[in-house]
Design an enzyme around this catalytic site. Structure first.
Site, PDB file in Angstrom:
ATOM      1  N   LYS A   1     -11.788  42.965  11.375  1.00  5.66           N
ATOM      2  CA  LYS A   1     -11.442  41.586  11.714  1.00  5.66           C
ATOM      3  C   LYS A   1     -11.828  40.646  10.567  1.00  5.66           C
ATOM      4  CE  LYS A   1     -12.234  37.810  14.856  1.00  5.66           C
ATOM      5  NZ  LYS A   1     -12.781  37.249  16.078  1.00  5.66           N
TER       6      LYS A   1
ATOM      7  N   GLU B   1     -19.964  48.712   6.005  1.00  3.68           N
ATOM      8  CA  GLU B   1     -19.593  50.123   6.184  1.00  3.68           C
ATOM      9  C   GLU B   1     -18.119  50.333   5.862  1.00  3.68           C
ATOM     10  OE1 GLU B   1     -21.227  48.207   8.334  1.00  3.68           O
ATOM     11  OE2 GLU B   1     -22.633  49.345   9.565  1.00  3.68           O
TER      12      GLU B   1
ATOM     13  N   GLY C   1     -13.760  41.141  18.239  1.00  4.14           N
ATOM     14  CA  GLY C   1     -13.698  42.502  17.692  1.00  4.14           C
ATOM     15  C   GLY C   1     -13.638  43.562  18.777  1.00  4.14           C
ATOM     16  N   ARG C   2     -14.465  43.426  19.826  1.00  3.39           N
ATOM     17  CA  ARG C   2     -14.505  44.472  20.860  1.00  3.39           C
ATOM     18  C   ARG C   2     -13.344  44.375  21.847  1.00  3.39           C
ATOM     19  NH1 ARG C   2     -18.862  41.288  20.725  1.00  3.39           N
ATOM     20  NH2 ARG C   2     -19.451  39.927  22.447  1.00  3.39           N
TER      21      ARG C   2
ATOM     22  N   GLU D   1     -22.751  44.817  24.003  1.00  9.86           N
ATOM     23  CA  GLU D   1     -22.648  43.770  22.972  1.00  9.86           C
ATOM     24  C   GLU D   1     -22.285  42.436  23.632  1.00  9.86           C
ATOM     25  OE1 GLU D   1     -19.654  43.669  19.529  1.00  9.86           O
ATOM     26  OE2 GLU D   1     -21.387  44.450  18.493  1.00  9.86           O
TER      27      GLU D   1
ATOM     28  N   HIS E   1     -24.080  69.778  34.016  1.00  6.89           N
ATOM     29  CA  HIS E   1     -24.941  70.837  33.491  1.00  6.89           C
ATOM     30  C   HIS E   1     -25.946  70.290  32.486  1.00  6.89           C
ATOM     31  CE1 HIS E   1     -22.506  73.894  35.484  1.00  6.89           C
ATOM     32  NE2 HIS E   1     -21.530  73.026  35.266  1.00  6.89           N
TER      33      HIS E   1
ATOM     34  N   LYS F   1     -28.660  43.707  10.055  1.00  4.22           N
ATOM     35  CA  LYS F   1     -27.758  43.780   8.892  1.00  4.22           C
ATOM     36  C   LYS F   1     -28.409  43.089   7.704  1.00  4.22           C
ATOM     37  CE  LYS F   1     -23.340  43.210  11.326  1.00  4.22           C
ATOM     38  NZ  LYS F   1     -22.188  42.339  11.485  1.00  4.22           N
TER      39      LYS F   1
HETATM   40  O1  F6P Z   1     -21.639  43.979  13.896  1.00  7.13           O
HETATM   41  C1  F6P Z   1     -20.933  43.945  15.078  1.00  7.13           C
HETATM   42  C2  F6P Z   1     -19.477  43.673  14.834  1.00  7.13           C
HETATM   43  O2  F6P Z   1     -19.299  42.362  14.444  1.00  7.13           O
HETATM   44  C3  F6P Z   1     -18.640  43.989  16.063  1.00  7.13           C
HETATM   45  O3  F6P Z   1     -18.618  42.971  16.976  1.00  7.13           O
HETATM   46  C4  F6P Z   1     -17.324  44.304  15.441  1.00  7.13           C
HETATM   47  O4  F6P Z   1     -16.478  44.989  16.321  1.00  7.13           O
HETATM   48  C5  F6P Z   1     -17.770  45.146  14.272  1.00  7.13           C
HETATM   49  O5  F6P Z   1     -18.948  44.515  13.818  1.00  7.13           O
HETATM   50  C6  F6P Z   1     -16.785  45.288  13.140  1.00  7.13           C
HETATM   51  O6  F6P Z   1     -16.405  44.052  12.602  1.00  7.13           O
HETATM   52  P1  F6P Z   1     -15.124  43.905  11.720  1.00  7.13           P
HETATM   53  O7  F6P Z   1     -13.940  44.256  12.534  1.00  7.13           O
HETATM   54  O8  F6P Z   1     -15.099  42.467  11.274  1.00  7.13           O
HETATM   55  O9  F6P Z   1     -15.258  44.826  10.538  1.00  7.13           O
END
Ligand code: F6P
Length: 532
Positions: free
Chosen positions: A210, A216, A272-273, A358, A389, A500
């Site tokens: 987003k 990452e 994002g979620r 979240e 199990h 972070k």
């Molecule tokens: O760090 C949490 C977060 O902001 C989530 O809410 C989001 O889904 C994820 O990181 C990834 O963010 P982006 O889509 O901006 O890379």
């Protein structure tokens, strides 16, 4: 949004529920079934292809009445209408929350703003349709002129979990010649071992983010760029047809070097979620086709309409939300489990962890005060029968109260009658055993099953794209209702920021020896001096 002054634990219903909770240990769910002959019929709701049976809950009709009174005393209706109207209900980020607009039909748009939004969504989803169809038909070719056989979606959190869940869940409809891979973790072993198995000529990377700033994702994307450059001799591989950006931040994707026509945008009012319904869902559309992707949106829309219009005591998300509140706030449950009896929904608990934890893992009210009651529970789960199990021992005989959502599809085209009957028989056997319990045989106290363990059962007629969409939207709205009743902002995620920042400070050589606490400093030095 004109909400009234509200704190859930200052309402009349809350006090009544506290009193009812004191008495609740005197009755068992089994007793409730004896005294209410029509309990199953009364405590069952059906919407589209999904049935919720909530009769196996530790709630009397009096409790249900008070839980609905709690809703009446809250700001839920105002909040819900404000969300659908596009007001900035995410107050700490000054943002609207409009993922439902991604699945709205033109007839759902009444005001000029809604119509404009609807047009924008259509343009963005048309881009998803166009690109996904080109990839599926073989018309999208890599730099050496070959069609795409492998998609690698690089993204994390909402830019990973939703698409990954949907592609797995809807595997019945997957394109036979295109494999979809998901890379989320910054753990290099994940991307390096995945890429090592792929042919760069026929691989396409979707960089899903987003913000297009996530550490990452950008590091994984850089590794993928290097891989293409080394293997295919490309210069600036991100500008080649091997890269597509899925983002709400066009400018960052452009600066990154992704060609404008390969940027599939979505609006910043999609959290994002909640983004699998947007262009973040490109991998889903590639896998199952845009028509089925649209079915998924249609299922979610059906749940939206139900949530907006059904009376609260017949409203599936509201019912599930208040039951969760009963267990969390009145019976002191610390966690809740989601157990799909469907291996293709293995990722549902992980997906719901982000959605729920979240969103509702908060301890500050909308007015900025500390909450004086518990909020979101710890959500966990695993598929049945596997969980039987492993951790079911604790569910049957442990000391903790864990309300469970059992989920299954009545029909499964990928299975056969024999397997499916055994699978569903196990699910019902477990929910019944958890509720009914069993006295211990003489001199064998360890064989005592207390019973009285509550659960919901959600049955879909099949795991179609439409039912899948409705199921996810059901949980979205459940989480929304709980957040509203707890008077918290379910749409920000400030809790993830500090970690972070600390990681970045730690990785920055200048700071690594500076302001760190002694334990972290020692561990960091240990890693430094022992890494080969
Ligand atoms: O760090 C949490 C977060 O902001 C989530 O809410 C989001 O889904 C994820 O990181 C990834 O963010 P982006 O889509 O901006 O890379």
């Amino acid at each position: 949004m004109k909400s009234k002054q509200y704190s859930p634990n200052e309402t009349v219903a809350w006090r009544n529920l506290e009193a009812l909770a004191q008495d609740s240990t005197k009755t068992t769910i089994a007793d409730l079934f004896k005294s209410e002959t029509d309990r199953t019929e009364k405590m069952s709701v059906e919407i589209g292809g999904i049935v919720l049976d909530f009769s196996k809950n530790l709630v009397s009709q009096d409790v249900l009445t008070e839980l609905m009174a709690l809703v009446d005393e809250s700001n839920l209706e105002t909040h819900r209408d404000a969300m659908f109207a596009g007001e900035s209900i995410n107050s700490t980020e000054d943002r609207a929350v409009l993922h439902a607009a991604l699945r709205a039909e033109p007839e759902d748009a009444n005001t000029p703003q809604e119509k404009e939004r609807n047009r924008l969504v259509k343009t963005q989803l048309d881009h998803v349709r166009e690109v996904s169809e080109k990839i599926r038909s073989g018309g999208w070719q890599g730099s050496t002129g070959k069609s795409i056989t492998d998609i690698v979606n690089i993204g994390i959190g909402g830019s990973d979990l939703g698409p990954k869940l949907a592609c797995n869940g809807l595997a019945e409809f997957a394109h036979p010649d295109i494999n979809i891979h998901f890379i989320s973790n910054v753990d290099g072993a994940e991307i390096l071992t995945t890429l090592a198995k792929l042919n760069p000529e026929t691989t396409l990377i979707t960089v899903a983010s987003k913000t297009f700033t996530t550490q990452e994702t950008l590091l994984n994307a850089k590794t993928a760029i290097n891989w293409f450059e080394t293997k295919l001799g490309l210069l600036s591989a991100q500008s080649s047809p091997h890269f597509i950006a899925l983002t709400a931040n066009r400018d960052n994707a452009v600066s990154y070097g992704i060609p404008e026509s390969q940027i599939l945008e979505f609006a910043e009012w999609v959290g994002g979620r909640y983004s699998l319904w947007s262009s973040i869902g490109l991998s889903i559309a590639i896998s199952i086709g845009f028509e089925r992707f649209s079915d998924m949106l249609a299922g979610a829309r059906e749940m939206d309409l139900h949530f907006r219009t059904a009376p609260i005591d017949q409203n599936m998300p509201v019912i599930m939300a208040v039951l969760g509140i009963w267990y969390t706030n009145f019976l002191n449950a610390q966690s809740s489990a989601v157990i799909p009896y469907c291996e293709r929904l293995l990722l549902l608990p992980s997906y719901l962890q982000q959605l729920d934890m979240e969103s509702n893992g908060k301890s500050t009210t909308l007015e900025g005060e500390p909450v004086s009651y518990n909020t979101g529970p710890i959500l966990w789960g695993q598929t049945g029968t596997n969980g039987q199990h492993a951790f079911f021992q604790l569910l049957h005989q442990g000391t903790r109260l864990v309300p469970i959502d059992f989920i299954a599809a009545v029909n499964d085209n990928l299975s056969n009658k024999e397997h499916h009957r055994v699978l569903l028989g196990n699910m019902l056997g477990q929910s019944s055993a958890l509720m009914m319990g069993q006295p211990a045989p003489k001199n064998q106290p360890y064989r005592f099953y207390e019973g009285n363990k509550p659960s919901n059962t959600l049955l879909m007629n099949s795991l179609s794209a439409k039912n899948f969409g409705a199921l996810v939207a059901l949980y979205e709205h459940k989480v929304f209702v709980q957040g509203s009743l707890w008077n918290i902002n379910s749409f920000d995620q400030w809790g993830v920021e500090l970690g972070k920042k600390m990681a970045n400070e730690l990785l920055d050589a200048e700071h690594s020896d500076g302001n760190l606490d002694p334990s972290t400093k020692r561990l960091f030095n240990y890693i430094d001096s022992n890494s080969l």
